[in-house]
Scaffold this active site. Structure first.
Site, PDB file in Angstrom:
ATOM      1  N   LEU A 155     -35.858   3.776  24.326  1.00 18.45           N
ATOM      2  CA  LEU A 155     -35.766   2.730  25.338  1.00 18.45           C
ATOM      3  C   LEU A 155     -35.877   1.347  24.730  1.00 18.45           C
ATOM      4  O   LEU A 155     -36.556   0.485  25.246  1.00 18.45           O
ATOM      5  CB  LEU A 155     -36.843   2.905  26.415  1.00 18.45           C
ATOM      6  CG  LEU A 155     -36.678   4.107  27.346  1.00 18.45           C
ATOM      7  CD1 LEU A 155     -37.835   4.176  28.317  1.00 18.45           C
ATOM      8  CD2 LEU A 155     -35.372   4.019  28.100  1.00 18.45           C
ATOM      9  N   CYS A 156     -35.261   1.179  23.567  1.00 18.53           N
ATOM     10  CA  CYS A 156     -35.269  -0.169  23.007  1.00 18.53           C
ATOM     11  C   CYS A 156     -33.865  -0.518  22.507  1.00 18.53           C
ATOM     12  O   CYS A 156     -33.675  -0.965  21.395  1.00 18.53           O
ATOM     13  CB  CYS A 156     -36.317  -0.325  21.923  1.00 18.53           C
ATOM     14  SG  CYS A 156     -36.417   1.027  20.789  1.00 18.53           S
ATOM     15  N   GLY A 157     -32.889  -0.262  23.365  1.00 21.61           N
ATOM     16  CA  GLY A 157     -31.520  -0.660  23.052  1.00 21.61           C
ATOM     17  C   GLY A 157     -31.002   0.034  21.808  1.00 21.61           C
ATOM     18  O   GLY A 157     -31.299   1.195  21.555  1.00 21.61           O
TER      19      GLY A 157
END
Lengths: 291, 142
Positions: free
Chosen positions: A90-92
């Site tokens: 969930l961090c691109g």
């Protein structure tokens, strides 16, 4: 066509997703500040280390008795790739950028007929790489339980790398991590650890003649192994800050997208509600006319 | 520096422990303690585990372990893997490190390895005796 009730449910679900992403963004922002401070605090040490070592190693350039950590083993057959990624997603594109870079590097080396060994630090990179290079992964370090990365974590990895080097398991070590440029920009970087490569420092333009205690060579032999751990440590900290930065902007985007979606859904909800009212009116009126 | 003062910077990988201008700094070098005043000749020395004594600074005694000191242009830079004010010195940690080092020495094969391990054990033992002597001074932070 979804019914009114369906639309209402969907709006509610998107809204709760938005709340989560918003909260994650705020958590990431708070953690980012902390991680940035840590990375900044570690920079002077790494910079001084680099200055001193580049000064010392310049004297050894091209000499055959130079330490192996500096000059290499004389061969470049076996490469160790140390791939440092985050523990969470969930961090691109943060994790995938690092592992893509490592993957391409590994492919290139394999096509050149070299042997590749991979040491993964962090779960996310390991997940990706184990699918492609299951046989090449020699070691996997997870820092999931670690709340705050300390020097001892890096030291443990450094010692592992050094003992592998000492037993001749590889010739060249390259470290993959993400350099923290700013909140919105992290740059995947490949850095050669062994043989050590130093950026030429600006201060070295005026060489100072030091008195070495003990000898120059003993100092170099003492510092080179430490340098490996220091480099890994600063890479881990840069990664930590980069991960939070990437997560923050990814979650910011997600929050904004959720907002857009809520607007769209609300619009079609209202439209449908009006259509239904109109339909009911028509039914009543035509019913009255028929009488 | 012309005024005879010396600027000292103690840096660990995790943070900058101390950075100020003081009268003198005594550094535990591998080949013995030495004191640096202003206009000291450039020296680079490996540290042994011990205490850096600072005169005229906000911290008088800083524990350092693993690293080196660089003296040049009236500036002392101490890079240590572990650096903390003596008040935060943890005796148990050192005892554990000593036990580990002794195990390592027992497991070492080859004279080089034994020698290196012996060096670590000796330096830690010396540190312990040093701590014994200083005892109460450390607790009160001098």
């Amino acid at each position: 066509m979804p019914s009114l009730k369906d639309l209402k449910n969907r709006i509610a679900s998107v809204r709760s997703t938005q709340k989560i992403t918003k909260a994650m963004q705020m958590v990431a922002a708070a953690k980012l500040r902390r991680a940035e401070e840590l990375a900044a605090a570690a920079r002077p040490y790494a910079a001084r280390m680099n200055d001193v070592l580049s000064g010392l190693s310049a004297a050894y350039a091209g000499r055959s008795d130079a330490p192996k950590l500096l000059a290499g083993t004389g061969s470049d057959q076996t490469h160790l790739l140390i791939v440092a990624t985050a523990e969470r997603g969930l961090c691109g594109g943060f994790n995938s950028n690092i592992s893509r870079m490592a993957r391409e590097h590994a492919r290139k080396l394999i096509s050149e007929g070299k042997t590749v060994k991979i040491l993964c630090v962090g779960k996310k990179g390991h997940d990706v790489l184990k699918r492609l290079f299951a046989d090449q992964i020699v070691h996997f370090v997870t820092l999931r339980e670690v709340k705050q990365i300390g020097y001892s974590n890096a030291q443990a990895i450094g010692e592992k790398v050094l003992s592998m080097f000492a037993s001749g398991e590889f010739d060249v070590a390259t470290l993959f991590y993400s350099k923290f440029r700013s909140v919105i920009s992290q740059e995947p970087t490949a850095q050669q650890l062994i043989p050590a490569a130093f950026e030429a420092s600006e201060a070295s333009s005026e060489p100072v003649s030091y008195e070495y205690e003990p000898g120059e060579e003993a100092i170099l032999n003492d510092l080179l192994p430490r340098n490996v751990s220091v480099q890994i440590f600063s890479a881990l900290l840069e990664n930590g800050a980069g991960e939070m930065g990437a997560k923050m902007s990814a979650m910011d985007n997600a929050t904004r997208n959720a907002g857009d979606m809520i607007n769209r859904l609300t619009l079609s909800y209202n439209r449908q509600r009006q259509a239904q009212i109109t339909k009911e009116l028509i039914e009543i009126i035509s019913g009255a006319e028929a009488l | 520096m012309a005024d005879g003062n010396v600027k000292v910077e103690i840096v660990s990988p995790e943070r900058l422990v101390l950075s100020e201008t003081v009268q003198s700094v005594t550094i535990p070098g591998q080949e013995g303690n030495f004191t640096v005043l202003g206009e000291h000749a450039p020296v680079m020395s490996v540290l042994r585990p011990g205490f850096v004594m600072v005169e005229g600074g906000s911290e008088n005694l800083v524990f350092v372990r693993g690293g080196f000191a660089e003296v040049s242009n009236g500036t002392v830079t101490i890079l240590a893997e572990d650096a903390r004010p003596a008040k935060q010195f943890n005796r148990q940690e050192i005892e554990e490190a000593l036990a580990r080092a002794q195990e390592e020495m027992a497991a070492a094969n080859g004279s080089d390895e034994t020698e290196a391990a012996q060096l670590v054990v000796d330096s830690l033992r010396n540190l312990m005796t040093e701590v014994e002597h200083m005892g109460s001074a450390i607790v009160t932070g001098l």
